[in-house]
Design an enzyme around this catalytic site. Structure first.
Site, PDB file in Angstrom:
ATOM      1  N   ASN A  43       0.799  -1.220   0.000  1.00  0.00           N
ATOM      2  CA  ASN A  43       0.000   0.000   0.000  1.00  0.00           C
ATOM      3  C   ASN A  43       0.835   1.275   0.000  1.00  0.00           C
ATOM      4  O   ASN A  43       0.288   2.376  -0.107  1.00  0.00           O
ATOM      5  CB  ASN A  43      -0.929  -0.027   1.227  1.00  0.00           C
ATOM      6  CG  ASN A  43      -1.739   1.232   1.386  1.00  0.00           C
ATOM      7  OD1 ASN A  43      -2.571   1.560   0.544  1.00  0.00           O
ATOM      8  ND2 ASN A  43      -1.487   1.964   2.463  1.00  0.00           N
ATOM      9  N   SER A  83      -5.063   2.830  -8.397  1.00  0.00           N
ATOM     10  CA  SER A  83      -5.894   4.034  -8.345  1.00  0.00           C
ATOM     11  C   SER A  83      -6.808   4.042  -9.556  1.00  0.00           C
ATOM     12  O   SER A  83      -6.510   3.405 -10.577  1.00  0.00           O
ATOM     13  CB  SER A  83      -5.007   5.289  -8.360  1.00  0.00           C
ATOM     14  OG  SER A  83      -5.775   6.465  -8.562  1.00  0.00           O
ATOM     15  N   TYR A  98       2.115   9.676 -11.798  1.00  0.00           N
ATOM     16  CA  TYR A  98       1.285   8.957 -10.824  1.00  0.00           C
ATOM     17  C   TYR A  98       0.370   7.970 -11.545  1.00  0.00           C
ATOM     18  O   TYR A  98       0.280   6.796 -11.169  1.00  0.00           O
ATOM     19  CB  TYR A  98       0.462   9.954 -10.016  1.00  0.00           C
ATOM     20  CG  TYR A  98      -0.452   9.311  -8.989  1.00  0.00           C
ATOM     21  CD1 TYR A  98       0.051   8.861  -7.773  1.00  0.00           C
ATOM     22  CD2 TYR A  98      -1.815   9.167  -9.233  1.00  0.00           C
ATOM     23  CE1 TYR A  98      -0.780   8.275  -6.829  1.00  0.00           C
ATOM     24  CE2 TYR A  98      -2.652   8.586  -8.297  1.00  0.00           C
ATOM     25  CZ  TYR A  98      -2.131   8.137  -7.095  1.00  0.00           C
ATOM     26  OH  TYR A  98      -2.958   7.555  -6.164  1.00  0.00           O
ATOM     27  N   ALA A 139       0.698   6.682 -14.536  1.00  0.00           N
ATOM     28  CA  ALA A 139       1.486   5.612 -15.149  1.00  0.00           C
ATOM     29  C   ALA A 139       1.895   4.576 -14.111  1.00  0.00           C
ATOM     30  O   ALA A 139       1.856   3.366 -14.365  1.00  0.00           O
ATOM     31  CB  ALA A 139       2.721   6.203 -15.827  1.00  0.00           C
ATOM     32  N   SER A 140       2.274   5.041 -12.926  1.00  0.00           N
ATOM     33  CA  SER A 140       2.696   4.107 -11.878  1.00  0.00           C
ATOM     34  C   SER A 140       1.533   3.239 -11.412  1.00  0.00           C
ATOM     35  O   SER A 140       1.703   2.046 -11.141  1.00  0.00           O
ATOM     36  CB  SER A 140       3.303   4.872 -10.695  1.00  0.00           C
ATOM     37  OG  SER A 140       2.324   5.589  -9.964  1.00  0.00           O
ATOM     38  N   LYS A 141       0.355   3.818 -11.340  1.00  0.00           N
ATOM     39  CA  LYS A 141      -0.797   3.050 -10.869  1.00  0.00           C
ATOM     40  C   LYS A 141      -1.309   2.086 -11.939  1.00  0.00           C
ATOM     41  O   LYS A 141      -1.807   0.999 -11.623  1.00  0.00           O
ATOM     42  CB  LYS A 141      -1.901   3.998 -10.407  1.00  0.00           C
ATOM     43  CG  LYS A 141      -1.508   4.824  -9.179  1.00  0.00           C
ATOM     44  CD  LYS A 141      -1.036   3.940  -8.024  1.00  0.00           C
ATOM     45  CE  LYS A 141      -0.753   4.725  -6.763  1.00  0.00           C
ATOM     46  NZ  LYS A 141      -0.339   3.863  -5.627  1.00  0.00           N
ATOM     47  N   ILE A 200     -10.373   9.721  -1.859  1.00  0.00           N
ATOM     48  CA  ILE A 200     -10.434   9.237  -0.484  1.00  0.00           C
ATOM     49  C   ILE A 200      -9.758  10.274   0.412  1.00  0.00           C
ATOM     50  O   ILE A 200      -8.690  10.792   0.066  1.00  0.00           O
ATOM     51  CB  ILE A 200      -9.690   7.890  -0.320  1.00  0.00           C
ATOM     52  CG1 ILE A 200     -10.003   6.932  -1.485  1.00  0.00           C
ATOM     53  CG2 ILE A 200     -10.013   7.270   1.032  1.00  0.00           C
ATOM     54  CD1 ILE A 200     -11.430   6.491  -1.601  1.00  0.00           C
TER      55      ILE A 200
END
Length: 313
Positions: free
Chosen positions: A135, A193, A206, A208-210, A239
């Site tokens: 996480n 995400s 971000y 691309a990483s998710k 969230i």
């Protein structure tokens, strides 16, 4: 064209080794066959869990650790690079769930030696590892033209490499068997995400990483075929966590908090526990046939093409 990857022979799951047992009969009809245990009781009874990214006060990691402990886990390792709250989290969890072993661990989730060590520690202490919830993560709101290569690779290291390493060493631990765990099994969960599912929900690095986390879980599920080890991604929407705290604080200061999440069908943002409930489901045997999936927990945002009503004319 790539050649087909050769998967080494691995131990088989209980279902492939001995099958799903017959449940008997009720009068002249067969009873329902089951893989999971009683869904009315603690869903994590006896399980050993590792959660990374667990330090944040409002984070998904902390909320998930509470759900795992509340549902009867034998031990929960709460891990983070920042550790200023971990001992407090341990005391809180111990006060609520005195029968659960809580182990705070400070390390970088993208450090291979550290990830290997915590998985091996779980095996040494308990002879098993059942859930690894990868996480840990970071975010940025910068435009991609303003981000240099070092910043981009930092995002990949924290958000993607950490998940890869967690899956790598968790899988090795989950393949081990013992008298208390005669067959390999386990659940690997990666935090992705909605930004990894649809564009315009996060910055370029971000997102691309998710997206990479989603792909990791999908491909890993096939690499572990037949072992009973499942790999799934959770894809949160808006969230309220430490990562989004500035947005929430600014909205509250302006009196516009109710506008947060207005583009999803539920018309609101979420709290971390709502994501933790999905992490609990994916970590338990309730999700015994859920594998290689990207679970959107986004109030419906990813279900369509968001628009602001009244603005299309």
């Amino acid at each position: 064209m790539s050649t087909k990857t050769k998967v080494p022979k691995q131990p088989l799951s209980e279902q492939l080794s001995v099958g799903i047992p017959d449940a008997g009969m009720f009068e002249d009809i067969p009873k329902i066959r089951r893989v999971a245990g009683d869904s009315a009781g603690p869903r994590m009874k006896g399980k050993v869990v590792i959660v990374t990214g667990a330090n944040s006060l409002q984070g998904i990691g902390r909320a998930s650790a509470h759900q795992y402990a509340h549902n009867g886990a034998k031990a929960v390792f709460i891990c983070d690079y920042s550790d200023n709250h971990l001992e407090t989290h341990k005391r809180e969890l111990n006060s609520l769930y005195p029968d659960v072993d809580i182990h705070p661990r400070q390390f970088d989730a993208s450090n291979e030696a550290a990830v290997k060590a915590v998985c091996e520690e779980a095996i040494q202490k308990y002879g098993r590892l059942d859930v690894y919830f990868a996480n840990a993560g970071i975010a940025t709101g910068a435009v991609f033209t303003d981000i240099d290569s070092a910043e981009f690779m930092t995002m990949m290291r924290v958000n993607v490499l950490s998940v890869f390493l967690g899956a790598k060493y968790a899988a090795k631990a989950m393949l081990l068997t013992s008298p208390s765990k005669p067959h390999p099994s386990g659940s690997i969960i990666g935090t992705a995400s909605v930004a990894g599912l649809r564009s315009n929900a996060g910055s370029t690095p971000y997102s691309a990483s998710k997206a990479a986390v989603v792909s990791l879980m999908q491909t890993i599920s096939y690499q572990l075929a037949g072992t009973g080890i499942r790999a799934n991604a959770i894809c949160p929407g808006v969230i309220e966590t430490g990562m989004t705290s500035l947005m929430y604080e600014a909205a509250r200061a302006r009196g516009t908090e109710k506008k947060i999440g207005q583009l999803n069908p539920l018309k609101r943002g979420a709290v971390a526990d709502e994501v933790a409930r999905v992490a609990l489901f994916l970590g338990s045997e309730e999700s015994s046939y859920v594998n290689g999936q990207a679970w959107a927990v986004c109030g419906g945002l990813s279900a369509g093409h968001p628009f602001v009503p009244g603005r299309l004319s």
